[in-house]
Write a protein that holds these residues in place. Structure first.
Motif, PDB file in Angstrom:
ATOM      1  N   ASP A  76      -1.212  10.759   2.870  1.00 28.60           N
ATOM      2  CA  ASP A  76      -2.377   9.971   2.318  1.00 28.60           C
ATOM      3  C   ASP A  76      -3.538  11.121   1.965  1.00 28.60           C
ATOM      4  O   ASP A  76      -4.047  10.729   1.033  1.00 28.60           O
ATOM      5  CB  ASP A  76      -3.004   9.007   3.244  1.00 28.60           C
ATOM      6  CG  ASP A  76      -1.958   7.747   3.262  1.00 28.60           C
ATOM      7  OD1 ASP A  76      -1.123   7.766   2.357  1.00 28.60           O
ATOM      8  OD2 ASP A  76      -2.206   6.941   4.056  1.00 28.60           O
ATOM      9  N   ALA A  79      -2.906  12.566  -1.570  1.00 31.90           N
ATOM     10  CA  ALA A  79      -3.163  11.535  -2.464  1.00 31.90           C
ATOM     11  C   ALA A  79      -4.790  11.375  -2.719  1.00 31.90           C
ATOM     12  O   ALA A  79      -5.011  11.352  -3.916  1.00 31.90           O
ATOM     13  CB  ALA A  79      -2.716   9.964  -1.975  1.00 31.90           C
ATOM     14  N   GLN A  80      -5.265  11.435  -1.757  1.00 29.12           N
ATOM     15  CA  GLN A  80      -6.956  11.599  -1.704  1.00 29.12           C
ATOM     16  C   GLN A  80      -7.261  12.880  -2.414  1.00 29.12           C
ATOM     17  O   GLN A  80      -8.063  12.788  -3.602  1.00 29.12           O
ATOM     18  CB  GLN A  80      -7.303  11.779  -0.225  1.00 29.12           C
ATOM     19  CG  GLN A  80      -7.647  10.144   0.496  1.00 29.12           C
ATOM     20  CD  GLN A  80      -8.675   9.622  -0.448  1.00 29.12           C
ATOM     21  OE1 GLN A  80      -9.981  10.131  -0.348  1.00 29.12           O
ATOM     22  NE2 GLN A  80      -8.338   8.259  -0.948  1.00 29.12           N
ATOM     23  N   ARG A  82      -5.694  14.438  -4.727  1.00 29.28           N
ATOM     24  CA  ARG A  82      -4.990  14.352  -6.256  1.00 29.28           C
ATOM     25  C   ARG A  82      -6.125  13.225  -6.679  1.00 29.28           C
ATOM     26  O   ARG A  82      -6.681  13.651  -7.955  1.00 29.28           O
ATOM     27  CB  ARG A  82      -3.779  13.686  -6.069  1.00 29.28           C
ATOM     28  CG  ARG A  82      -2.742  14.435  -5.928  1.00 29.28           C
ATOM     29  CD  ARG A  82      -1.540  14.079  -6.762  1.00 29.28           C
ATOM     30  NE  ARG A  82      -0.790  12.836  -5.930  1.00 29.28           N
ATOM     31  CZ  ARG A  82      -0.163  12.428  -4.813  1.00 29.28           C
ATOM     32  NH1 ARG A  82       0.382  13.850  -4.441  1.00 29.28           N
ATOM     33  NH2 ARG A  82       0.238  11.531  -4.673  1.00 29.28           N
ATOM     34  N   ASN A  83      -6.476  12.406  -6.042  1.00 29.98           N
ATOM     35  CA  ASN A  83      -7.538  11.470  -6.674  1.00 29.98           C
ATOM     36  C   ASN A  83      -9.025  12.093  -6.796  1.00 29.98           C
ATOM     37  O   ASN A  83      -9.341  12.085  -8.062  1.00 29.98           O
ATOM     38  CB  ASN A  83      -7.687  10.175  -5.889  1.00 29.98           C
ATOM     39  CG  ASN A  83      -8.678   9.109  -6.355  1.00 29.98           C
ATOM     40  OD1 ASN A  83      -9.603   8.934  -5.663  1.00 29.98           O
ATOM     41  ND2 ASN A  83      -8.348   8.661  -7.319  1.00 29.98           N
TER      42      ASN A  83
ATOM     43  N   LYS B 319       0.534   7.379  -8.726  1.00 23.20           N
ATOM     44  CA  LYS B 319       0.596   8.339  -7.873  1.00 23.20           C
ATOM     45  C   LYS B 319       0.006   9.632  -8.279  1.00 23.20           C
ATOM     46  O   LYS B 319      -0.796  10.239  -7.241  1.00 23.20           O
ATOM     47  CB  LYS B 319       2.071   8.429  -7.315  1.00 23.20           C
ATOM     48  CG  LYS B 319       2.799   7.163  -6.714  1.00 23.20           C
ATOM     49  CD  LYS B 319       4.115   7.532  -6.359  1.00 23.20           C
ATOM     50  CE  LYS B 319       4.124   7.121  -4.809  1.00 23.20           C
ATOM     51  NZ  LYS B 319       5.398   7.319  -4.311  1.00 23.20           N
ATOM     52  N   ALA B 320       0.126  10.168  -9.396  1.00 25.11           N
ATOM     53  CA  ALA B 320      -0.445  11.268  -9.689  1.00 25.11           C
ATOM     54  C   ALA B 320      -2.005  11.288  -9.602  1.00 25.11           C
ATOM     55  O   ALA B 320      -2.423  12.364  -9.174  1.00 25.11           O
ATOM     56  CB  ALA B 320      -0.123  11.723 -11.232  1.00 25.11           C
ATOM     57  N   ILE B 321      -2.553  10.283  -9.971  1.00 22.68           N
ATOM     58  CA  ILE B 321      -4.082  10.303  -9.798  1.00 22.68           C
ATOM     59  C   ILE B 321      -4.762   9.655  -8.558  1.00 22.68           C
ATOM     60  O   ILE B 321      -5.813   9.562  -8.455  1.00 22.68           O
ATOM     61  CB  ILE B 321      -4.599   9.493 -11.017  1.00 22.68           C
ATOM     62  CG1 ILE B 321      -4.257   7.915 -11.006  1.00 22.68           C
ATOM     63  CG2 ILE B 321      -4.340  10.158 -12.552  1.00 22.68           C
ATOM     64  CD1 ILE B 321      -5.036   7.196 -11.849  1.00 22.68           C
ATOM     65  N   GLY B 322      -3.765   9.512  -7.769  1.00 20.88           N
ATOM     66  CA  GLY B 322      -4.284   9.425  -6.220  1.00 20.88           C
ATOM     67  C   GLY B 322      -3.905   8.070  -5.517  1.00 20.88           C
ATOM     68  O   GLY B 322      -4.424   7.596  -4.590  1.00 20.88           O
ATOM     69  N   ALA B 323      -2.862   7.167  -6.177  1.00 28.17           N
ATOM     70  CA  ALA B 323      -2.505   6.232  -5.264  1.00 28.17           C
ATOM     71  C   ALA B 323      -1.377   6.573  -4.369  1.00 28.17           C
ATOM     72  O   ALA B 323      -0.722   7.297  -4.584  1.00 28.17           O
ATOM     73  CB  ALA B 323      -1.738   5.047  -6.438  1.00 28.17           C
ATOM     74  N   THR B 324      -1.769   5.783  -3.146  1.00 29.11           N
ATOM     75  CA  THR B 324      -0.751   6.181  -2.044  1.00 29.11           C
ATOM     76  C   THR B 324       0.295   5.310  -2.096  1.00 29.11           C
ATOM     77  O   THR B 324       0.360   4.365  -2.824  1.00 29.11           O
ATOM     78  CB  THR B 324      -1.611   5.951  -0.562  1.00 29.11           C
ATOM     79  OG1 THR B 324      -2.025   4.374  -0.312  1.00 29.11           O
ATOM     80  CG2 THR B 324      -2.898   6.812  -0.529  1.00 29.11           C
ATOM     81  N   GLU B 325       1.285   5.666  -1.185  1.00 28.25           N
ATOM     82  CA  GLU B 325       2.399   4.602  -1.300  1.00 28.25           C
ATOM     83  C   GLU B 325       2.082   3.279  -0.983  1.00 28.25           C
ATOM     84  O   GLU B 325       2.523   2.279  -1.322  1.00 28.25           O
ATOM     85  CB  GLU B 325       3.475   5.252  -0.248  1.00 28.25           C
ATOM     86  CG  GLU B 325       4.093   6.211  -0.668  1.00 28.25           C
ATOM     87  CD  GLU B 325       5.599   6.693   0.114  1.00 28.25           C
ATOM     88  OE1 GLU B 325       5.821   5.981   0.888  1.00 28.25           O
ATOM     89  OE2 GLU B 325       5.867   7.873  -0.207  1.00 28.25           O
TER      90      GLU B 325
END
Lengths: 238, 413
Positions: A76, A79-80, A82-83, B319-325
């Motif tokens: 997570d 992901a943060q 990356r965001n 997912k690449a731009i930040g979405a979690t599973e």
């Protein structure tokens, strides 16, 4: 402190046969740098970019982002990062179908935790930065290739990331639109201070960067400063 | 915030694939519609039967010959049972045996045709005594009901229902005329007011004669088909039932209640029996209908899997731009739930409308006092179940979506 540091990265794909894609790659990227990674197809540059963008994990070696190993981040947290700290520009744009420019650029905000009353302003600013204000409510599929890529750039920069990864951003474009895209990317680096890591196999495109890392067969062949950096605006006076 | 966004995305996705979405939810719509109709019509039927039972009167107790029917053979037993005799009635009348007994009346009945001049009509003959007027709230249109004297004297008198009067006499005067049935000539002394359906027995289609006359001359039997008892108050019904049982067991020398040659029906008992039967039936039918929900759920899963594959690149990008599973999982789950809940909602509206139409048709053309019931429980249940179907059958595709490798997803053509 370096923004990015990779130490002896190795990546081996194990499908039926073991295919080494990266074979001991090490380098550092400082904040504000504009780096081009060059190499023929199959050289491992895309694999490298995927690892740098936290989309893939190396088989061996370490990757430190802001001095912290990627193994220390949870999924997570990755992901943060990356965001918020990374932006992605792809060769094939990857815009959402049936969705207008505004909605496409908005996408990273959805996962950012930022209050949604701030969204409109941020989106409009990002669209403005790539010169597409007149296309805000256009459906993404109706745009030209160059415009699509500019939407993708707006999407990549909306959260003011530390680093923007561009994977062959001009690969699907004619030379004129490609030039325009390179101009925008260069401006992101010079005016806004975004770190840029660009992947390309064209020397000319690569020479817009300050530094070129050449990769062949999964290893760094050369890592040199660009003597005469191209400026997109040189050829593209308005 | 993400939820709101996901909801919007899901709505837009459903809208973009309108025909596919509507075909996908068809299974759910049919399932919920069926459940709604079964529940609504089931409840309507139950109410109808219960309201008919209520016309019997809550103080009325019926004693029937034979064992409590548990199967078809037992039912036949009650038709031909001869265990209820005059001496039973005498015993029950005694205050010392059944202290709370207010009224008691023997009853014999049978189907027969009656003729007047050239007219013939098939009807039900009830052999009763004069108490029947009070027990069943009968109202006289014309003439009088026969008296206790008529019963004692086995008089050949008859009181006819309104329909019988119409069929045999038309508009001419019936009182004083003689109708013939089973070879016996009976003088009409009274005509009943029209009662309509809505009670267990169709009194309009019946004639009433003294039970003694019916036993002796028409049916040739020495026993009764029923003994009707009325308790002095509603509260004493169960006590009276017990007193009757004890009395009759004594009369019939029965020690083991299992071997009773009679059984007792009360309004309350019949109502609870009918409720049990109709509820069980309704539940069973609803369960059958629920199977279509299961099938619908599989359809949902199928389409969601297609959707996940179709949108592989979108998933990779997110997912690449930040979405979690978790973000991806909720997005696709929400889509599935929205799909099925929409189907559920349509099913509820459709089911309610169809039940309403059916009840209209039934009350208009089948002449039943049918009242439309909106099954609130079924509606909530339907919505809940359809959402749950989406959740259950959407989980697998949503997990598949969430676990997609972003690189491969982005590369997917």
């Amino acid at each position: 402190m370096s923004l990015i540091e990779v130490k002896n990265l190795q990546k081996i794909y194990e499908d039926d046969v073991e295919t080494p894609a990266l074979n001991g790659v090490s380098f550092k990227v400082e904040k504000g740098e504009f780096i081009a990674i060059m190499g023929p197809s199959g050289s491992g540059k895309s694999t490298l970019l995927n690892i740098l963008g936290f989309l893939d994990k190396p088989t061996k070696g370490d990757y430190l982002f802001e001095n912290k190993s990627m193994n220390e981040y949870t999924n997570d947290e990755l992901a943060q990062i990356r965001n918020k700290k990374m932006g992605f520009i792809f060769q094939s744009f990857n815009l959402l179908p049936r969705t207008n420019v505004f909605e496409n650029v908005k996408l990273p905000l959805v996962y950012s935790g930022i209050e949604d009353n701030l969204w409109d302003e941020m989106v409009n600013k990002a669209i403005d930065a790539v010169g597409l204000s007149h296309r805000t409510v256009f459906e993404s599929t109706k745009l030209s290739g160059g415009e699509k890529q500019r939407v993708a750039i707006a999407r990549a920069l909306i959260l003011k990331p530390d680093v923007i990864f561009a994977d062959e951003p001009t690969g699907n474009l004619d030379s004129k639109s490609g030039q325009k895209i390179m101009e925008i990317i260069q401006r992101l680096n010079e005016e806004y201070g975004h770190t840029i890591i660009l992947i390309t196999h064209e020397t000319y495109t690569a020479e817009h960067a300050q530094r070129i890392i050449k990769i062949i067969d999964g290893a760094i062949e050369s890592d040199v400063k660009v003597e005469h950096q191209h400026h997109a605006t040189d050829h593209f006076e308005k | 915030m993400i939820f709101k966004y996901n909801l919007k995305t899901a709505l837009r996705g459903l809208e973009a694939n309108k025909s596919r979405s509507s075909l996908t939810i068809l299974g759910i719509v049919i399932g919920i519609t069926a459940i709604m109709m079964v529940m609504s019509l089931g409840e309507g039927a139950q109410n109808l039967i219960l309201s008919q039972i209520q016309t019997i009167g809550s103080k009325t107790i019926a004693i029937l010959p034979g064992r409590q029917p548990k199967g078809i053979m037992d039912s036949l037993g009650t038709m031909f049972g001869d265990s209820l005799k005059e001496r039973d009635v005498e015993a029950l009348k005694k205050k010392s045996n059944v202290p709370n007994l207010a009224k008691i009346m023997p009853l014999v009945f049978g189907s027969a045709s009656a003729t007047y001049q050239n007219e013939s009509y098939r009807l039900t003959i009830f052999g009763v005594d004069d108490l029947v007027v009070k027990i069943y709230d009968l109202e006289i249109e014309n003439g009088d009901f026969f008296t206790g004297e008529d019963v004692k004297g086995r008089a050949d008198v008859v009181v006819i229902g309104s329909k019988v009067k119409e069929e045999l006499f038309g508009s001419s005067e019936a009182i004083g005329q003689k109708i013939k049935s089973k070879g016996r000539s009976l003088r009409v002394v009274g005509v009943l007011k029209k009662k309509g359906s809505g009670s267990m027995v169709n009194f309009d289609d019946a004639v009433f004669i003294p039970y003694s006359t019916a036993q002796q001359y028409l049916f040739g039997i020495k026993y009764y088909h029923r003994i009707i008892v009325e308790a002095d108050s509603e509260n004493n019904v169960s006590r009276t039932v017990e007193d009757i049982k004890i009395t009759l067991r004594n009369m019939h020398n029965i020690t083991d209640p299992e071997k009773d040659d009679f059984y007792i029906e009360t309004q309350e008992g019949m109502m609870s029996m009918v409720s049990t039967v109709t509820s069980a039936l309704t539940l069973f039918l609803a369960a059958v209908a629920a199977i279509s929900l299961l099938v619908g759920g599989v359809g949902i899963m199928n389409i969601m899997l297609v959707s996940v594959t179709e949108r592989t690149r979108e998933i990779g990008l997110r997912k690449a731009i930040g979405a979690t599973e978790k973000n991806i999982l909720t997005q696709f789950l929400l889509e599935a739930v929205l799909l099925t809940a929409t189907g559920g909602f349509i099913g509820i509206v459709l089911g309610a409308s169809l039940s309403f139409l059916t009840s209209l048709v039934l009350s208009k053309y089948a002449n039943l006092e049918w009242v439309f019931v909106f099954p609130v429980l079924a509606a909530f249940l339907g919505l809940g179940v359809s959402a749950a179907v989406g959740l259950v059958f959407g989980l697998y595709p949503a997990r598949k979506a969430a676990q997609k490798n972003p690189i491969e997803a982005l590369r997917y053509e």
